[in-house]
Write a protein that holds these residues in place. Structure first.
Motif, PDB file in Angstrom:
ATOM      1  N   GLN A 101       0.823  -1.207   0.000  1.00  9.65           N
ATOM      2  CA  GLN A 101       0.000   0.000   0.000  1.00  9.65           C
ATOM      3  C   GLN A 101       0.858   1.258   0.000  1.00  9.65           C
ATOM      4  OE1 GLN A 101      -2.479  -0.555   3.424  1.00  9.65           O
ATOM      5  NE2 GLN A 101      -4.013  -1.768   2.308  1.00  9.65           N
TER       6      GLN A 101
ATOM      7  N   GLN B 194       2.213   1.677  -3.495  1.00  7.73           N
ATOM      8  CA  GLN B 194       1.155   2.097  -4.418  1.00  7.73           C
ATOM      9  C   GLN B 194       0.809   3.573  -4.235  1.00  7.73           C
ATOM     10  OE1 GLN B 194      -2.248  -0.459  -4.424  1.00  7.73           O
ATOM     11  NE2 GLN B 194      -3.437   0.840  -5.780  1.00  7.73           N
TER      12      GLN B 194
ATOM     13  N   GLN C  21       1.290   6.469  -7.021  1.00  6.96           N
ATOM     14  CA  GLN C  21       0.131   7.228  -7.485  1.00  6.96           C
ATOM     15  C   GLN C  21       0.308   8.732  -7.299  1.00  6.96           C
ATOM     16  OE1 GLN C  21      -3.014   5.306  -5.270  1.00  6.96           O
ATOM     17  NE2 GLN C  21      -3.557   3.977  -6.986  1.00  6.96           N
TER      18      GLN C  21
ATOM     19  N   ASP D 126      -2.521   4.873 -12.545  1.00  8.21           N
ATOM     20  CA  ASP D 126      -3.041   4.081 -11.430  1.00  8.21           C
ATOM     21  C   ASP D 126      -2.843   2.590 -11.669  1.00  8.21           C
ATOM     22  OD1 ASP D 126      -3.802   6.350 -10.118  1.00  8.21           O
ATOM     23  OD2 ASP D 126      -5.892   6.283 -10.770  1.00  8.21           O
ATOM     24  N   TYR D 127      -3.036   2.160 -12.922  1.00  4.21           N
ATOM     25  CA  TYR D 127      -2.861   0.749 -13.237  1.00  4.21           C
ATOM     26  C   TYR D 127      -1.419   0.314 -13.028  1.00  4.21           C
ATOM     27  CZ  TYR D 127      -2.399  -3.494 -16.033  1.00  4.21           C
ATOM     28  OH  TYR D 127      -2.113  -4.763 -16.466  1.00  4.21           O
TER      29      TYR D 127
ATOM     30  N   THR E 258      -0.685   0.066  -9.336  1.00  5.84           N
ATOM     31  CA  THR E 258      -1.275  -1.141  -8.749  1.00  5.84           C
ATOM     32  C   THR E 258      -0.480  -2.383  -9.116  1.00  5.84           C
ATOM     33  OG1 THR E 258      -3.483  -0.135  -8.853  1.00  5.84           O
ATOM     34  CG2 THR E 258      -3.382  -2.529  -8.612  1.00  5.84           C
TER      35      THR E 258
ATOM     36  N   ARG F  50       1.666  -4.873  -6.621  1.00  4.31           N
ATOM     37  CA  ARG F  50       1.428  -6.315  -6.530  1.00  4.31           C
ATOM     38  C   ARG F  50       2.732  -7.088  -6.649  1.00  4.31           C
ATOM     39  NH1 ARG F  50      -3.909  -6.844 -10.446  1.00  4.31           N
ATOM     40  NH2 ARG F  50      -5.398  -5.912  -8.993  1.00  4.31           N
TER      41      ARG F  50
END
Length: 269
Positions: free
Chosen positions: A46, A49, A53, A60-61, A64, A68
């Protein structure tokens, strides 16, 4: 007395894995460490990310997807350290891990294919959330690009999950890649004796009076057929390529039907 028996039971080896004799206490320690690893991986993912961002150049993709991968890396490293802490030797598990890897390779081949396809979509940037695309016989707005599949919201209101490999192996039309506007074609057939200039003027007047038709690029009328009947095509641009295109086309047909009747322009099927 019972306390000594409990301690003895907890410390007695019950299973051997990778050359390590594991007791109930060892297994409980491993479970606690895995539980902690889960929260650490989630927390760090998190943080990564949110940091990505906040960068203007990262979508955003992409944020993410990178987050991951960070979590996967933390899990891989964490499980290795936990196994080493418990005394498990990976050399003893080499054959088992190899056989398991081959089995997983066959079973997860499609998943890996879709995952790699998602990475290709990310790098090529030919599609992003909010674009209107046509693929596999479906047209809709991209609402989410996942690791395995992309979610498309159709004009009917349904959401379809399309595997990422479809966007690599199939022909894909991105209606909004170069902009958010879309050209709508309205084919019309009139009688061969119709006044062509009157027909064109009527069509352009109807197009320019519609509130959802963009003034730029200007509406056009193409002549597509001559003979016993005359084929024409009214071309207009709209800002909403999904729902607006069909609605504008329907409105234009209604207006054309009414105007042609008033001006005595014969319509042919």
């Amino acid at each position: 007395m019972w306390a000594k028996d409990l301690v003895k039971w907890l410390s007695t080896p019950i299973v051997t894995v990778g050359g390590a004799s594991l007791s109930v206490a060892s297994l409980l320690k491993g479970l606690v460490l895995v539980f902690c690893l889960h929260f650490v991986a989630k927390w760090l993912g998190q943080i990564v990310q949110r940091w990505l961002q906040s960068r203007v150049t990262v979508t955003d993709y992409a944020a993410t997807l990178i987050a991951r991968w960070v979590k996967v890396g933390i899990w891989a490293l964490g499980l290795f350290l936990i196994a080493d802490f418990l005394g498990i030797k990976f050399s003893s598990l080499a054959f088992f891990v190899g056989a398991l890897g081959v089995g997983i390779g066959f079973g997860l081949q499609t998943i890996v294919n879709n995952f790699i396809s998602g990475l290709i979509l990310l790098m090529e940037r030919t599609m992003k959330v909010g674009d209107v695309v046509s693929v596999a016989g479906e047209i809709g707005k991209v609402v989410h690009i996942g690791a395995r599949a992309t979610l498309i919201e159709t004009p009917r209101g349904s959401v379809i999950a399309i595997p990422n490999s479809q966007f690599i192996n199939s022909a894909v039309t991105n209606w909004t890649l170069s902009g958010k506007s879309m050209r709508v074609h309205v084919p019309i057939t009139v009688g061969g004796d119709a006044d062509l200039r009157l027909v064109e003027e009527t069509l352009l007047q109807i197009a320019r009076s519609h509130p959802q038709v963009l003034p730029e690029p200007e509406p056009q009328v193409w002549l597509t057929k001559i003979g016993d009947t005359i084929g024409l095509e009214l071309l207009v641009w709209v800002s909403d390529p999904l729902d607006g295109a069909k609605q504008v086309q329907s409105d234009l047909y209604r207006s054309i039907l009414s105007a042609f009747k008033e001006r005595g322009i014969p319509i042919r099927g």
